[in-house]
Design an enzyme around this catalytic site. Structure first.
Site, PDB file in Angstrom:
ATOM      1  N   ASP A 214       0.858  -1.190   0.000  1.00 47.10           N
ATOM      2  CA  ASP A 214       0.000   0.000   0.000  1.00 47.10           C
ATOM      3  C   ASP A 214       0.892   1.238   0.000  1.00 47.10           C
ATOM      4  O   ASP A 214       2.079   1.162   0.320  1.00 47.10           O
ATOM      5  CB  ASP A 214      -0.851   0.044   1.274  1.00 47.10           C
ATOM      6  CG  ASP A 214      -2.076  -0.850   1.159  1.00 47.10           C
ATOM      7  OD1 ASP A 214      -2.417  -1.222   0.036  1.00 47.10           O
ATOM      8  OD2 ASP A 214      -2.662  -1.177   2.204  1.00 47.10           O
TER       9      ASP A 214
ATOM     10  N   ASP B 171      -4.879  -3.013   4.829  1.00 49.69           N
ATOM     11  CA  ASP B 171      -5.367  -2.463   6.095  1.00 49.69           C
ATOM     12  C   ASP B 171      -6.889  -2.470   6.195  1.00 49.69           C
ATOM     13  O   ASP B 171      -7.446  -2.407   7.276  1.00 49.69           O
ATOM     14  CB  ASP B 171      -4.837  -1.031   6.320  1.00 49.69           C
ATOM     15  CG  ASP B 171      -5.111  -0.112   5.134  1.00 49.69           C
ATOM     16  OD1 ASP B 171      -5.978  -0.458   4.300  1.00 49.69           O
ATOM     17  OD2 ASP B 171      -4.461   0.941   5.031  1.00 49.69           O
TER      18      ASP B 171
ATOM     19  N   ASP C  57      -9.462  -5.762   1.901  1.00 48.31           N
ATOM     20  CA  ASP C  57      -8.155  -6.331   1.559  1.00 48.31           C
ATOM     21  C   ASP C  57      -8.041  -7.789   1.985  1.00 48.31           C
ATOM     22  O   ASP C  57      -7.082  -8.469   1.612  1.00 48.31           O
ATOM     23  CB  ASP C  57      -7.028  -5.528   2.249  1.00 48.31           C
ATOM     24  CG  ASP C  57      -6.812  -4.168   1.610  1.00 48.31           C
ATOM     25  OD1 ASP C  57      -7.009  -4.079   0.388  1.00 48.31           O
ATOM     26  OD2 ASP C  57      -6.466  -3.211   2.319  1.00 48.31           O
TER      27      ASP C  57
END
Length: 1018
Positions: A454, A759, A763
């Site tokens: 990310d 997070d 996901d």
């Protein structure tokens, strides 16, 4: 061997089927101590019991839900309940007991809930407020815990040291040796009297006890380390309102009456009742088995512990905690099943099985050869059919030697060395801000070839501030002075400022709370993005509480990574309705057809104005700013909570640019990954220009790399993806499905070992699909953490690189230990077997072999499997998915070192007496002691050589590894004690200095030989 291991002892790093786990267990034919060897493997029978109980519980809950739905239709005809408040509950100041609360929520009992006055009635009977929560008075909290229980599940008691001693004694070969020792004691005392006749038997007993206690100590320390890590895994905090103040609290401190705030991705910490909230969808599959999410609202207010918030946000009244909840009862059984075994554990079980079979064959052969020699000697002496006490003792010694060969040959310590190394690495990684949830992840990370990371919070600091805005078509750069003043407020028309503050303070998942002790001191709760926007609103003279009171929130659609926007509908004081929208700039702008101009007028969003705003978004993004668009729409036809929030017809208020600086050290960490053969890709939901700017700053996006947007990626065909994926370095505006697709393609099509960070709730599929799922400890939701294998506690990319380094360290440490142990195995087998064939006796006795076994097993594992990582590890190529565990380099070192040691000991056996001029009755025991001593020192120096499998310099950093230095020192010290002072029990005799010098020199000579072996290319 490698082919056999891949065919029969290959499991996935996670999600292996029960059939695969069962198959390799069946192939482990020779197991000395099943309790110890399989201690850190999944208990499949317990898992079966847990699954059966789970199915029963699911059926009960499903029935309860169906009954409650049916009862709801007939609620008007309910007869009053005959519930009576127990006296002790009344005296404590409450009006409802724990059993009643449990039955209401668990059974979804609408009838009882209605009787008690609904959620408000229950809160009153629990002496709490749905707005302010319970008081923080410690006496009151203790009273609540005494009456309603604590929010903790029953855990299995920690096993004491003596349990590990008992398990170590379960070793079949040690039991047989114990019987041999007992028989030796009886025969020895009967023939030679006490104490002389007891020496051999007592020697074996003492050796067995030493092995048992050293093994038990090592295992006990491992169990303590795992217990500490388990405690860390269970640390979960929630937002709770107490005394009218919202704060973070451990879920284990929750009591009935608490008001808990739930948001997307949270796991419901207790059983409870819905107080207020919007669009709450609950995933109850963990309890009921139903995959369809359940809508929770005032009509269906029941929330069950262990379920997950899939969408929306709400306040919950805690009613039932701990073992009274259905989840608590379920967890008690689920925890007994244990974690899946790791691929290395299984592979080393395979190695132990192969070597065990070879060892058993050689042990039987050695015993047969020794017995044949004894029988031939007795026939020669003319007493074939008579057995003396000495003959019986000799036969017993032969049998003991054969059994001890099995002890040495079956490397039971191999699979356990993996656990020891993993336990050591996991403990150290905790200090480096990485919490490993699954053992296998630690070793798999060492093989990683690709990291999909990310951007926000991982590559960047997650400390966000609004630095640029475009409100009413005017671009404004905010300096530190302007952020703290309201100069900007005077430049905006009143109408626009009113709309801006209304949007900021109502369309948010965050909150501004004022601390009671100081009226001026305020705290902003929420995600870093929400906090930055709220801080900006406050700096413009906004008042959070005032704005919230001015409007009534009718409906909320929280932000999620699918829609990339969030919305709220508010009822204005005049009775009109207005919807506010906030999200990804280009997505929200596409839903706008009007804009507020610099005069505060609402005008059509024509092509010129649209291009201006798009160019503004592009310029903000190129400065690595995260951009958000704020918009609103007047709902002139009214609105009800059941209506969807509009997706078009909005008026653009403005664009906000948020700065999130790159974390220090990220560029260096990306460079380390590149040198280690690990490709780093950025996968983000942000604008592509923002993503490219950050990726270039981090060193991820290179000249030959590609940046692509999620919508473009998902339209590609399989053939196009095959060409495209190796070049992708940045994926922007990606959905969770795009991330999942990328990970799946990398794993299946390209055979890469993939680590993925995540997070959010969405996901979870990608984290589950990846070889290693890395969840963020600060920004991550509980759902993401539960799906992950490792939790990055500081959300820092550099920590991910540290995890990779530790993973490689574990893998290589185990290889070092296997190389060392297999060398000892080969030499011990060949020496005793060849000696039995040539001389009719074994140079290494049972006691000596037990000591050798301890050097190579427990002590060897401690020394080599706990070697800390060094920077050189990240300069090698990754092992990848198809790398051989026992490599050609290892075979070269094992065979070369074994040949040297066997040759030295064979020469000593054949010509030792002539070389050293040994004569007299003690020459045999002197030579055997010299052989034993030389053999042990060969292992000591071989252990040092094994620190590096390819590097010549094996002393580099040796003093930094205190465990290694301690193990080598203890081994040498005990060897001196055994030879010089315990000869009566160990069948040794004190050696002259010349013999000590010879033993050490021969052992040391193995090091330059090992160095030359490393120069041979393989």
């Amino acid at each position: 061997m490698e082919t056999y291991l891949q065919e029969n002892f290959e499991v996935k790093s996670k999600n292996s089927s029960e059939e695969v786990l069962q198959n390799w267990r069946k192939l482990c034919g020779i197991v000395k101590n099943p309790k110890r060897r399989f201690r850190f493997t999944a208990n499949l029978s317990k898992r079966g019991e847990a699954a059966a109980m789970r199915r029963t519980n699911q059926e009960k809950l499903r029935v309860a839900v169906l009954v409650s739905k049916a009862a709801f239709q007939f609620i008007q005809g309910v007869q009053p309940s005959d519930y009576k408040v127990p006296e002790e509950i009344r005296e404590a100041g409450f009006q409802i007991c724990a059993d009643e609360l449990e039955s209401i929520v668990e059974r979804h009992d609408i009838k009882k809930l209605k009787y008690h006055g609904g959620v408000d009635g229950i809160s009153e009977k629990l002496s709490t407020s749905t707005t302010d929560g319970i008081s923080n008075d410690s006496d009151q909290l203790i009273k609540r815990q005494e009456i309603y229980g604590i929010n903790k599940f029953i855990e299995s008691e920690a096993r004491s040291f003596w349990v590990f001693v008992f398990e170590a004694l379960q070793d079949m070969t040690l039991m047989i040796l114990g019987v041999c020792a007992l028989v030796s004691l009886v025969i020895g005392i009967a023939t030679e009297g006490w104490p002389r006749g007891a020496h051999d038997g007592l020697g074996i007993v003492v050796s067995i006890l030493l092995v048992v206690f050293v093994t038990a100590t090592s295992d006990y320390r491992q169990s303590l380390q795992f217990r500490d890590l388990d405690k860390e895994k269970k640390k979960i905090a929630m937002q709770v309102t107490r005394n009218g103040y919202r704060k973070k609290m451990s879920i284990y401190d929750l009591v009935p009456g608490d008001i808990v705030h739930l948001a997307i991705g949270d796991q419901v910490p207790t059983d409870g009742l819905f107080v207020s909230g919007f669009s709450v969808l609950i995933d109850e599959s963990s309890l009921t088995g139903e995959s369809e999410p359940v809508m929770v609202n005032s009509q269906n207010p029941f929330l069950l512990s262990g379920t997950k918030v899939q969408d929306g946000s709400c306040k919950m009244l805690v009613t039932t905690v701990g073992m009274r909840t259905q989840w608590g009862k379920l967890m008690a059984t689920l925890s007994e099943g244990g974690d899946d075994e790791t691929p290395l554990q299984v592979k080393l079980n395979g190695v132990a099985t192969i070597i065990g079979k070879i060892g058993l064959f050689f042990a039987v052969l050695t015993f047969v050869v020794l017995m044949k020699g004894l029988m031939a000697r007795r026939r020669h002496e003319g007493r074939f059919w008579t057995v003396s006490g000495d003959d019986a003792m000799e036969m017993l010694e032969f049998f003991a030697v054969a059994v001890t060969i099995v002890v040495v040959a079956v490397p039971e310590g191999l699979p356990l060395a993996v656990t020891l190394s993993l336990a050591f690495a996991m403990k150290k990684m905790m200090n480096d801000k990485a919490l490993v949830r699954h053992l296998a992840a630690c070793e798999t990370m060492g093989s990683a070839t690709s990291i999909c990371s990310d951007k926000t919070g991982t590559l960047t600091t997650n400390r966000m501030t609004v630095v640029k805005t475009c409100i009413c078509m005017n671009i404004k750069e905010l300096t530190n002075e302007e952020k703290d003043s309201s100069s900007f407020r005077s430049e905006l028309p009143d109408f626009a400022m009113k709309l801006l503050l209304e949007s900021i303070f109502n369309n948010t998942g965050g909150e501004v709370v004022t601390k009671r002790k100081s009226k001026r001191k305020r705290e902003i709760l929420g995600t870093p993005t929400e906090a930055a926007i709220l801080e900006y609103g406050l700096s413009q003279g906004g008042d959070f509480q005032k704005e919230r009171k001015a409007c009534k929130i009718v409906k909320v659609e929280p932000f999620n990574s699918e829609k990339k926007r969030m919305g709220v509908v508010v009822e204005l004081p005049e009775g009109n309705f207005r919807a506010h929208c906030k999200g990804a700039s280009e997505i929200v702008l596409a839903a706008c057809d009007k804009v507020i101009n610099s005069n505060g007028e609402v005008v059509p969003l024509d092509a010129e104005k649209s291009d201006y705003l798009k160019e503004t978004i592009h310029s903000f993004a190129c400065e690595a700013l995260r951009t958000l668009c704020l918009a609103y729409v007047e709902l002139e036809n009214g609105f009800s909570a059941e209506d969807p929030i509009p997706i078009s017809g909005y008026t653009c208020i403005g664009i906000i640019g948020i700065k999130d600086p790159v974390r220090p050290g990220v560029r260096e960490s990306v460079a380390i990954c590149r040198s280690a053969g690990i490709r780093v890709r950025m996968v983000t939901g942000d604008n592509i220009n923002t993503a490219k700017a950050i990726a270039k700053e981090c060193g991820i996006l290179t000249d030959d790399g590609i940046a692509i947007e999620g919508p473009d990626f998902r339209e590609k065909t399989q053939e196009e993806m095959f060409e495209l994926i190796p070049k992708i370095q940045v994926m922007a505006r990606s959905s969770p499905l795009d991330k999942h697709t990328l990970v799946k393609q990398l794993r299946t099509t390209f055979g890469e070992v993939v680590a993925v960070t995540g997070d959010g709730t969405n996901d979870a599929p990608a984290l589950h699909e990846a070889d290693i799922g890395l969840a963020m400890g600060i920004a991550g939701t509980e759902v993401a953490k539960e799906s992950a294998d490792v939790i990055i506690l500081d959300d820092n990319f550099s920590t991910i690189v540290t995890v990779a380094k530790w993973g490689r360290s574990v893998y290589i440490n185990i290889q070092k230990f296997v190389q060392f142990q297999l060398t000892v195995n080969v030499v011990a087998l060949l020496v005793n077997f060849s000696s039995a064939c040539t001389t009719g006796s074994a140079p290494l006795t049972a006691v000596q072999l037990l000591w050798v076994n301890m050097i190579m097993d427990t002590l060897g594992a401690l020394a080599l499997a706990t070697e800390p990582p060094n920077d050189e590890l990240m300069k090698r190529s990754p092992v990848g998915r198809r790398g051989s565990f026992i490599s050609n380099v290892m075979w070269r070192n094992i065979l070369g070192q074994s040949l040297y040691q066997v040759l030295v000991i064979w020469i000593l056996q054949a010509e030792g007496k002539w070389i050293f001029g040994m004569k007299g009755p003690d020459s045999d025991i002197l030579l055997n002691t010299l052989i034993f001593n030389t053999f042990v020192f060969c292992q000591v120096f071989n252990e040092i050589s094994s620190r590096e499998m390819e590097e010549i310099d094996v002393f580099k950093g040796i003093l930094d590894n205190h465990v290694f230095v301690a193990v080598i020192s203890v081994t040498v010290l005990f060897q001196i004690i055994i030879v010089e002072y315990l000869g009566t029990y160990a069948n040794t005799t004190p050696l002259a200095p010349i013999y000590w010098l010879f033993s050490v020199s021969i052992g040391y000579l193995g090091m330059p030989i090992a160095a030359h072996l490393k120069k041979i290319p393989v």
